[in-house]
Enzyme design. Structure first.
Site, mmCIF file in Angstrom:
data_model
loop_
_atom_site.group_PDB
_atom_site.id
_atom_site.type_symbol
_atom_site.label_atom_id
_atom_site.label_comp_id
_atom_site.label_asym_id
_atom_site.label_seq_id
_atom_site.Cartn_x
_atom_site.Cartn_y
_atom_site.Cartn_z
ATOM 1 N N GLY A 84 53.081 5.022 -10.747
ATOM 2 C CA GLY A 84 52.559 3.676 -10.932
ATOM 3 C C GLY A 84 53.674 2.717 -11.279
ATOM 4 O O GLY A 84 54.792 3.117 -11.604
ATOM 5 N N THR A 88 57.002 -4.617 -15.648
ATOM 6 C CA THR A 88 58.351 -4.359 -16.161
ATOM 7 C C THR A 88 58.918 -3.038 -15.692
ATOM 8 O O THR A 88 60.110 -2.943 -15.399
ATOM 9 C CB THR A 88 58.341 -4.370 -17.711
ATOM 10 O OG1 THR A 88 57.788 -5.596 -18.170
ATOM 11 C CG2 THR A 88 59.755 -4.220 -18.263
ATOM 12 N N LYS A 89 58.073 -2.011 -15.600
ATOM 13 C CA LYS A 89 58.596 -0.663 -15.395
ATOM 14 C C LYS A 89 57.952 0.009 -14.185
ATOM 15 O O LYS A 89 56.860 -0.348 -13.768
ATOM 16 C CB LYS A 89 58.332 0.194 -16.643
ATOM 17 C CG LYS A 89 59.062 -0.282 -17.877
ATOM 18 C CD LYS A 89 58.514 0.338 -19.138
ATOM 19 C CE LYS A 89 57.130 -0.173 -19.451
ATOM 20 N NZ LYS A 89 56.610 0.281 -20.740
ATOM 21 N N LYS A 107 60.666 6.993 -16.243
ATOM 22 C CA LYS A 107 60.333 5.574 -16.386
ATOM 23 C C LYS A 107 61.619 4.756 -16.409
ATOM 24 O O LYS A 107 62.544 5.055 -17.162
ATOM 25 C CB LYS A 107 59.528 5.354 -17.669
ATOM 26 C CG LYS A 107 58.962 3.953 -17.826
ATOM 27 C CD LYS A 107 58.176 3.825 -19.131
ATOM 28 C CE LYS A 107 56.881 4.614 -19.115
ATOM 29 N NZ LYS A 107 56.029 4.296 -20.298
ATOM 30 N N ASP A 219 49.010 -5.016 -25.448
ATOM 31 C CA ASP A 219 48.490 -4.924 -24.082
ATOM 32 C C ASP A 219 47.586 -3.706 -23.995
ATOM 33 O O ASP A 219 47.928 -2.692 -23.398
ATOM 34 C CB ASP A 219 49.638 -4.847 -23.076
ATOM 35 C CG ASP A 219 49.145 -4.909 -21.625
ATOM 36 O OD1 ASP A 219 48.004 -5.356 -21.417
ATOM 37 O OD2 ASP A 219 49.897 -4.507 -20.719
#
Length: 418
Positions: A84, A88-89, A107, A219
Site C-alpha cells: 500500500g 507520505t510512505k 516502509k 490520523d
C-alpha cells in the site's frame, strides 16, 4: 544495496545522528533549499529532538530482542510486491533470504506521494522535500523502538543508505500484516469481530497510560491498522501526538468531529484527557459501531449497547471501556450468556467417533466456513438449540477446533444430511 551500512543504536542517538547527517557540513552538496523549506526542516528536527529527549528521560532502554535486521539482510530479498501507499510512505512486502526467510514489510518515503509532490510544487527542491518526508519515518521508528505492546507492529530493523542523499534513503523493516477489509469483517462471526474491538481497546488503554504519557492517533482510520496472526495492530505511528492540547479556559478544549463536538475541562493549562477521548471516540465511530452489536448473543446485546452509548457520548475513559469489554469476555467464555430455556439436546442421538460420508451442507451467516455452516458454540446444548432453530439442519458435528477464546467455544458444523 551497495554502499549501504546498518547503524544499530538506541533510538534517541540514532535519531540525533541522522538529523545531524541531514544538516551537518559533511552532507552532500547541492542546490540550497529555499528559506521556507529550511524552516520546515528545522521545525521537524526540533520536534524529533524533543521526542528523543522525552524518551531518554521517561523510557527505559528496551531489552535486546535478538539481532536487528539491516541493509545487508535486504540483499537478495525476493517476492517484492506493493502492500500500500499513502501521502507520505510506500510499503512493500518482501521475503528475506535464508537463513531468516521471514516475510517483512519495507516502509520508505513515497516519492510520488502527496507530501513530497506538494512540497516540490511549493519549494521546487526535491531533495529537501524527501528529507522533510523522511522525518516522519524517523519519528515512527523512534516511537516503535520506545513503545512495546502486542497491538503495535514490531520494528525488526532499519536501513540507512548513507551513499545516497542523506535521510532520503531510509527504510524501516517491520512486521508484515494484512490490511483490514471492513466489508469482509462485517461478514465474519461476531466472536471474531468482538476480538478485534477488544484488541483495539487494550491498545488504547496502553496508549492512554504509555511511558511517554497519553498518546493520541491523529490520523485514526481503519487503514492505519493491520491483522497479524489474528491480532489487530496499529502500523502507522508517524502522525501521533504525545502532548495534551494547551489551553487557558474550557473554551479552548473543544473536541470536534464531523457529527459531534465535545467540551472538555482545562486543567493546569492542558485539556484534560483530550488524547484519550479522541482515540475512544474514533474507535467508536470507525470500529465499535460496525463490528460490535450485529449478530451478538441476545443476552449480551444490552451490555454492548451500553458500551456503544458510553463511548459515543465520551462517558467512558479507556479504563472503564476496558473493564466493560472484560466483563463481556467473561460472560462469553463462561457460558453465562446462554439463555435459560428448554434443552433440545434430548432430541438428538450422540454418535462418538462416527465419520459420515460426503455431506450436503447448507450455508448460514455468519459462518467460519464459506462452503457450509460452521459456528462457534459453548457446548452441545447450545449446538442442539442452534440446529433446532435452522429449518435445514438435520445434525451437527462438534469439531476439535477451538476459537481464540482458548478452551471454549468450539467450532461446530451444521449439515442437512442425516
Amino acid at each position: 544495496m551497495p554502499g549501504a551500512r546498518l547503524v544499530v543504536l538506541p533510538a534517541a542517538l540514532l535519531l540525533l545522528l541522522v538529523a545531524l547527517a541531514c544538516w551537518g557540513p559533511w552532507r552532500r552538496r547541492g542546490p540550497e533549499a529555499p528559506p521556507g523549506l529550511r524552516r520546515d526542516l528545522e521545525r521537524r528536527r526540533r520536534d524529533l529532538s524533543r521526542l528523543a529527549a522525552a524518551i531518554q528521560a521517561r523510557v527505559s532502554p528496551p531489552a535486546a530482542a535478538g539481532r536487528a535486521i539491516g541493509c545487508a539482510d535486504l540483499d537478495g530479498a525476493t517476492g517484492l510486491s506493493l502492500v500500500g501507499c499513502g501521502i507520505t510512505k510506500v510499503v512493500l512486502r518482501a521475503v528475506l533470504p535464508p537463513p531468516g526467510g521471514r516475510e517483512v514489510a519495507l516502509k520508505s518515503v513515497h516519492g510520488s506521494g502527496r507530501d513530497v509532490t506538494g512540497c516540490v510544487r511549493r519549494y521546487g527542491h526535491p531533495g529537501g522535500c524527501r528529507r522533510l518526508a523522511a522525518y516522519k519515518l524517523l519519528k515512527e521508528m523512534t516511537l516503535l523502538q520506545s513503545l512495546e505492546h502486542p497491538g503495535i507492529v514490531k520494528l525488526y530493523g532499519q536501513c540507512h543508505d548513507s551513499s545516497a542523499n542523506p535521510a532520503a534513503k531510509i527504510t524501516t523493516i517491520l512486521e508484515l500484516g494484512r490490511p483490514l477489509e471492513m466489508i469482509e469483517l462485517l461478514q465474519t462471526p461476531w466472536e471474531k469481530r468482538f476480538k478485534i474491538c477488544l484488541d483495539l481497546v487494550e491498545l488504547l488503554y496502553y496508549l492512554a497510560n504509555s511511558p511517554l504519557g497519553s498518546i493520541t492517533l491523529l490520523d485514526f482510520q481503519p487503514r492505519q491498522f493491520v491483522m497479524v496472526n489474528g491480532v489487530l495492530k496499529v502500523t502507522d505511528l508517524d502522525d501521533v501526538s504525545t502532548e495534551e492540547l494547551s489551553c487557558q479556559t474550557d473554551k479552548d478544549c473543544l473536541l470536534e468531529f464531523p457529527t459531534k463536538t465535545f467540551s472538555l475541562k482545562c486543567m493546569h493549562g492542558k485539556c484534560e484527557g483530550i488524547n484519550e477521548q479522541r482515540n475512544l471516540f474514533n474507535a467508536y465511530r470507525y470500529f465499535f459501531t460496525y463490528l460490535l452489536p450485529h449478530t451478538a448473543p441476545i443476552t449480551l446485546q444490552p451490555i454492548l449497547k451500553d458500551i456503544l452509548n458510553a463511548t459515543g457520548d465520551l462517558r467512558y475513559g479507556a479504563n472503564e471501556t476496558l473493564r466493560a469489554f472484560q466483563k463481556v469476555l467473561h460472560l462469553y467464555k463462561s457460558g453465562l450468556y446462554l439463555q435459560k430455556k428448554p434443552s433440545h439436546l434430548k432430541e438428538y442421538i450422540a454418535l462418538r467417533g462416527f465419520h459420515s460420508g460426503t455431506a450436503e451442507d447448507y450455508k448460514c451467516w455468519p459462518s467460519y466456513s464459506h462452503t457450509g455452516c460452521m459456528l462457534s458454540v459453548h457446548n452441545a446444548e447450545e449446538a442442539a438449540d442452534v440446529c433446532s432453530s435452522h429449518p435445514q439442519c438435520q445434525r451437527f458435528i462438534i469439531t476439535p477446533q477451538k476459537t481464540w477464546t482458548a478452551q471454549i467455544p468450539t467450532q461446530t458444523k451444521f449439515t442437512n444430511a442425516l
